[in-house]
Design a protein around this motif. Structure first.
Motif, PDB file in Angstrom:
ATOM      1  N   ARG A 363      -5.145 -11.314   1.769  1.00 17.18           N
ATOM      2  CA  ARG A 363      -4.071 -10.671   2.528  1.00 17.18           C
ATOM      3  C   ARG A 363      -2.703 -11.189   2.069  1.00 17.18           C
ATOM      4  NH1 ARG A 363      -7.276 -11.247   8.222  1.00 17.18           N
ATOM      5  NH2 ARG A 363      -8.422  -9.264   8.122  1.00 17.18           N
ATOM      6  N   VAL A 364      -2.638 -12.490   1.798  1.00 18.95           N
ATOM      7  CA  VAL A 364      -1.399 -13.076   1.281  1.00 18.95           C
ATOM      8  C   VAL A 364      -1.034 -12.446  -0.057  1.00 18.95           C
ATOM      9  CG1 VAL A 364      -0.381 -15.182   0.329  1.00 18.95           C
ATOM     10  CG2 VAL A 364      -1.626 -15.282   2.488  1.00 18.95           C
ATOM     11  N   ILE A 365      -2.020 -12.278  -0.923  1.00 20.46           N
ATOM     12  CA  ILE A 365      -1.758 -11.683  -2.237  1.00 20.46           C
ATOM     13  C   ILE A 365      -1.196 -10.277  -2.087  1.00 20.46           C
ATOM     14  CG2 ILE A 365      -2.860 -10.828  -4.350  1.00 20.46           C
ATOM     15  CD1 ILE A 365      -4.817 -13.193  -4.126  1.00 20.46           C
ATOM     16  N   LEU A 366      -1.792  -9.486  -1.220  1.00 18.46           N
ATOM     17  CA  LEU A 366      -1.311  -8.113  -1.012  1.00 18.46           C
ATOM     18  C   LEU A 366       0.107  -8.083  -0.467  1.00 18.46           C
ATOM     19  CD1 LEU A 366      -4.491  -6.366   0.466  1.00 18.46           C
ATOM     20  CD2 LEU A 366      -3.518  -6.046  -1.814  1.00 18.46           C
ATOM     21  N   GLU A 367       0.419  -9.024   0.423  1.00 14.77           N
ATOM     22  CA  GLU A 367       1.719  -9.015   1.076  1.00 14.77           C
ATOM     23  C   GLU A 367       2.819  -9.666   0.246  1.00 14.77           C
ATOM     24  OE1 GLU A 367       1.276 -10.815   4.917  1.00 14.77           O
ATOM     25  OE2 GLU A 367      -0.458  -9.567   5.440  1.00 14.77           O
ATOM     26  N   LYS A 368       2.503 -10.794  -0.423  1.00 21.92           N
ATOM     27  CA  LYS A 368       3.539 -11.581  -1.094  1.00 21.92           C
ATOM     28  C   LYS A 368       3.515 -11.476  -2.613  1.00 21.92           C
ATOM     29  CE  LYS A 368       5.031 -15.459   0.184  1.00 21.92           C
ATOM     30  NZ  LYS A 368       5.218 -16.899   0.479  1.00 21.92           N
ATOM     31  N   TYR A 369       2.347 -11.184  -3.157  1.00 19.92           N
ATOM     32  CA  TYR A 369       2.209 -11.163  -4.617  1.00 19.92           C
ATOM     33  C   TYR A 369       1.547  -9.862  -5.061  1.00 19.92           C
ATOM     34  CZ  TYR A 369       2.869 -16.106  -3.529  1.00 19.92           C
ATOM     35  OH  TYR A 369       3.360 -17.300  -3.034  1.00 19.92           O
ATOM     36  N   PRO A 370       2.190  -8.726  -4.804  1.00 17.52           N
ATOM     37  CA  PRO A 370       1.563  -7.429  -5.083  1.00 17.52           C
ATOM     38  C   PRO A 370       1.244  -7.205  -6.562  1.00 17.52           C
ATOM     39  CG  PRO A 370       3.893  -7.169  -4.534  1.00 17.52           C
ATOM     40  CD  PRO A 370       3.530  -8.575  -4.198  1.00 17.52           C
ATOM     41  N   ALA A 371       1.912  -7.935  -7.438  1.00 19.29           N
ATOM     42  CA  ALA A 371       1.602  -7.780  -8.871  1.00 19.29           C
ATOM     43  C   ALA A 371       0.178  -8.199  -9.182  1.00 19.29           C
ATOM     44  CB  ALA A 371       2.589  -8.599  -9.702  1.00 19.29           C
ATOM     45  N   ARG A 373      -2.424  -7.551  -7.059  1.00 15.53           N
ATOM     46  CA  ARG A 373      -3.297  -6.846  -6.123  1.00 15.53           C
ATOM     47  C   ARG A 373      -4.612  -6.430  -6.780  1.00 15.53           C
ATOM     48  NH1 ARG A 373      -0.506  -3.569  -3.182  1.00 15.53           N
ATOM     49  NH2 ARG A 373      -2.369  -2.485  -2.428  1.00 15.53           N
ATOM     50  N   HIS A 374      -4.626  -6.314  -8.107  1.00 19.99           N
ATOM     51  CA  HIS A 374      -5.866  -5.957  -8.800  1.00 19.99           C
ATOM     52  C   HIS A 374      -6.930  -7.040  -8.666  1.00 19.99           C
ATOM     53  CE1 HIS A 374      -3.522  -8.354 -11.659  1.00 19.99           C
ATOM     54  NE2 HIS A 374      -4.671  -8.716 -12.191  1.00 19.99           N
ATOM     55  N   GLU A 375      -6.542  -8.252  -8.238  1.00 18.78           N
ATOM     56  CA  GLU A 375      -7.508  -9.333  -8.054  1.00 18.78           C
ATOM     57  C   GLU A 375      -8.172  -9.299  -6.686  1.00 18.78           C
ATOM     58  OE1 GLU A 375      -5.259 -12.575 -10.968  1.00 18.78           O
ATOM     59  OE2 GLU A 375      -5.352 -12.941  -8.819  1.00 18.78           O
ATOM     60  N   VAL A 376      -7.665  -8.473  -5.807  1.00 18.78           N
ATOM     61  CA  VAL A 376      -8.185  -8.392  -4.434  1.00 18.78           C
ATOM     62  C   VAL A 376      -9.455  -7.550  -4.395  1.00 18.78           C
ATOM     63  CG1 VAL A 376      -7.693  -7.541  -2.110  1.00 18.78           C
ATOM     64  CG2 VAL A 376      -5.909  -8.735  -3.425  1.00 18.78           C
ATOM     65  N   THR A 377     -10.512  -8.105  -3.809  1.00 15.56           N
ATOM     66  CA  THR A 377     -11.801  -7.402  -3.745  1.00 15.56           C
ATOM     67  C   THR A 377     -12.366  -7.298  -2.337  1.00 15.56           C
ATOM     68  OG1 THR A 377     -13.024  -9.465  -4.156  1.00 15.56           O
ATOM     69  CG2 THR A 377     -12.418  -8.129  -6.078  1.00 15.56           C
ATOM     70  N   LEU A 378     -11.842  -8.100  -1.397  1.00 14.41           N
ATOM     71  CA  LEU A 378     -12.430  -8.151  -0.058  1.00 14.41           C
ATOM     72  C   LEU A 378     -11.614  -7.417   0.990  1.00 14.41           C
ATOM     73  CD1 LEU A 378     -13.450 -11.932   0.029  1.00 14.41           C
ATOM     74  CD2 LEU A 378     -14.849  -9.980  -0.648  1.00 14.41           C
ATOM     75  N   VAL A 379     -10.331  -7.207   0.713  1.00 17.08           N
ATOM     76  CA  VAL A 379      -9.423  -6.623   1.698  1.00 17.08           C
ATOM     77  C   VAL A 379      -8.895  -5.308   1.163  1.00 17.08           C
ATOM     78  CG1 VAL A 379      -7.288  -6.954   2.992  1.00 17.08           C
ATOM     79  CG2 VAL A 379      -8.756  -8.918   2.482  1.00 17.08           C
ATOM     80  N   THR A 380      -8.783  -4.329   2.006  1.00 10.49           N
ATOM     81  CA  THR A 380      -8.237  -3.021   1.596  1.00 10.49           C
ATOM     82  C   THR A 380      -6.942  -2.739   2.344  1.00 10.49           C
ATOM     83  OG1 THR A 380      -9.565  -1.911   3.286  1.00 10.49           O
ATOM     84  CG2 THR A 380     -10.493  -2.092   1.061  1.00 10.49           C
TER      85      THR A 380
END
Length: 380
Positions: A363-371, A373-380
């Protein structure tokens, strides 16, 4: 507070393969400090060398040096240069023919000590060939490779290293080659720091701010070498000196890369991967901080986003430390708490804690580090 980086010339490093998608790395100028390492394989074995180069690149190494000491090494170089995912630097010492072979192979840069090639005609041949192909040259002076007359006159000291380097720089300049980088490496911190400070001042005085390659040569085994390199390189980088670094360890070169990144991250010069803060533990801890920290490190290997994570052994420091991190985790007896900016997100049973932490990290990655976001696999 960090002072501004010294003004330096910028050098572009790329393998001369003719491929449009070749990796290009800028060193010096306003560009980030570059992470380098060196292979330990037999360069004649191109496949083994490339395997190590790919491993280094995956760890975050941006430029890799290989030794070219004899004709078999030179024969392996074209395949390495053509297939490498990062710019390749050829390490040359005594045989000018190896330098010419490396230039022909299309390396991104030469590491050369012109004083080790005693024939001026051979030096000129190498320098002019490198200039014609747009290949930069690093003048690499170690305490053990001083010009003999300078060593006899000044002994083993920082001043002698600087004088040797300047003499070699003048050799390159005399043939019109200005794409130069410089290194002055001793095995001890004090001499190395003094040498780079002197060279920085001398280059500025002569209005030739060539980029500086930092390193402590023969720093030692993993622990001692890490300590010496972190102190020496850290001092110089804090003072704004240095455009690229290599941590020289008597270990698998893969071990060098995280140390380089750790130094740069600690000084706020680069961002890569998690920045983990962990308490040293005390009698208040109701869990093993070491085990929890290692579990967070295992999660960190799944991402390259620069997420700041605080790992605490109890709830006494958990909220406060997490205010300075993106996300914090504090262990308790059979349970743990997760925080965002000092605010409690929730308390979870021990067996659910790491899973919940990873979700919060994404969630932090999506909110603060959107560049990332391709690493996110658990949160949509």
């Amino acid at each position: 507070m960090l002072r501004l980086r010294r003004k330096s010339n910028a050098i572009e490093l790329f393998n001369k393969t003719g491929k449009e998608d070749v990796k290009r790395v800028w060193m010096g100028g306003d560009h980030p400090v570059v992470v380098q390492s060196m292979t330990t394989t037999d360069t004649a074995d191109a496949d083994a060398t490339l395997e190590q180069i790919y491993g280094l690149a995956m760890e975050g190494c941006e430029v890799v040096r290989v030794t070219v000491k004899d004709p078999p090494d030179a024969a392996g170089l074209p395949a390495i240069v053509h297939r490498s995912p990062v710019p390749i630097v050829a390490d040359i010492h005594f045989d000018h023919r190896m330098a010419l072979a490396a230039i022909e192979a299309g390396v991104a840069k030469l590491r050369l000590n012109p004083g080790n090639i005693r024939d001026p005609k051979k030096v000129a041949e190498v320098v002019l060939a490198a200039k014609a192909r747009g290949i930069p040259i690093r003048v690499g002076v170690n305490m053990g490779s001083l010009a003999p007359d300078i060593e006899e006159r000044l002994g083993h000291c920082a001043e002698a290293m600087v004088e040797s380097a300047l003499r070699h720089i003048e050799m390159l300049e005399a043939h019109g080659h200005g794409d130069i980088a410089v290194s002055l490496k001793a095995h001890d911190v004090i001499t190395t720091v003094h040498a780079y400070r002197l060279m920085d001042a001398r280059l500025r005085d002569r209005n030739t701010p060539y980029p500086l390659h930092l390193g402590i040569t023969e720093a030692g085994l993993l622990r001692d070498g890490t300590i010496k390199s972190s102190i020496g390189l850290g001092i110089l980088l804090f003072e704004g000196i240095g455009d690229t670094i290599r941590v020289s360890l008597a270990a698998d070169p893969i071990e060098e890369v995280p140390v380089c990144w750790g130094i740069l991250k600690s000084l706020g010069l680069r961002e890569k991967g998690f920045d983990i803060t962990a308490c040293p533990s005390c009698g208040r801890a109701e869990i093993s901080v070491l085990d929890l920290g290692r579990s967070v490190e295992a999660i960190a290997k799944l991402y390259t986003a620069p997420v700041k994570v605080a790992v605490m052994g109890c709830v006494v420091n958990g909220p406060g430390e997490s205010k300075m991190a993106d996300v914090g985790v504090a262990g308790g007896k059979g349970k743990g708490a997760i925080y965002r900016a000092g605010a409690l997100i929730g308390t979870y049973p021990e067996e659910e804690l790491l899973g919940a932490l990873r979700v919060e990290i994404e969630r932090v990655i999506l909110e603060k580090y959107p560049a990332y976001r391709h690493e996110v696999t658990l949160v949509t």
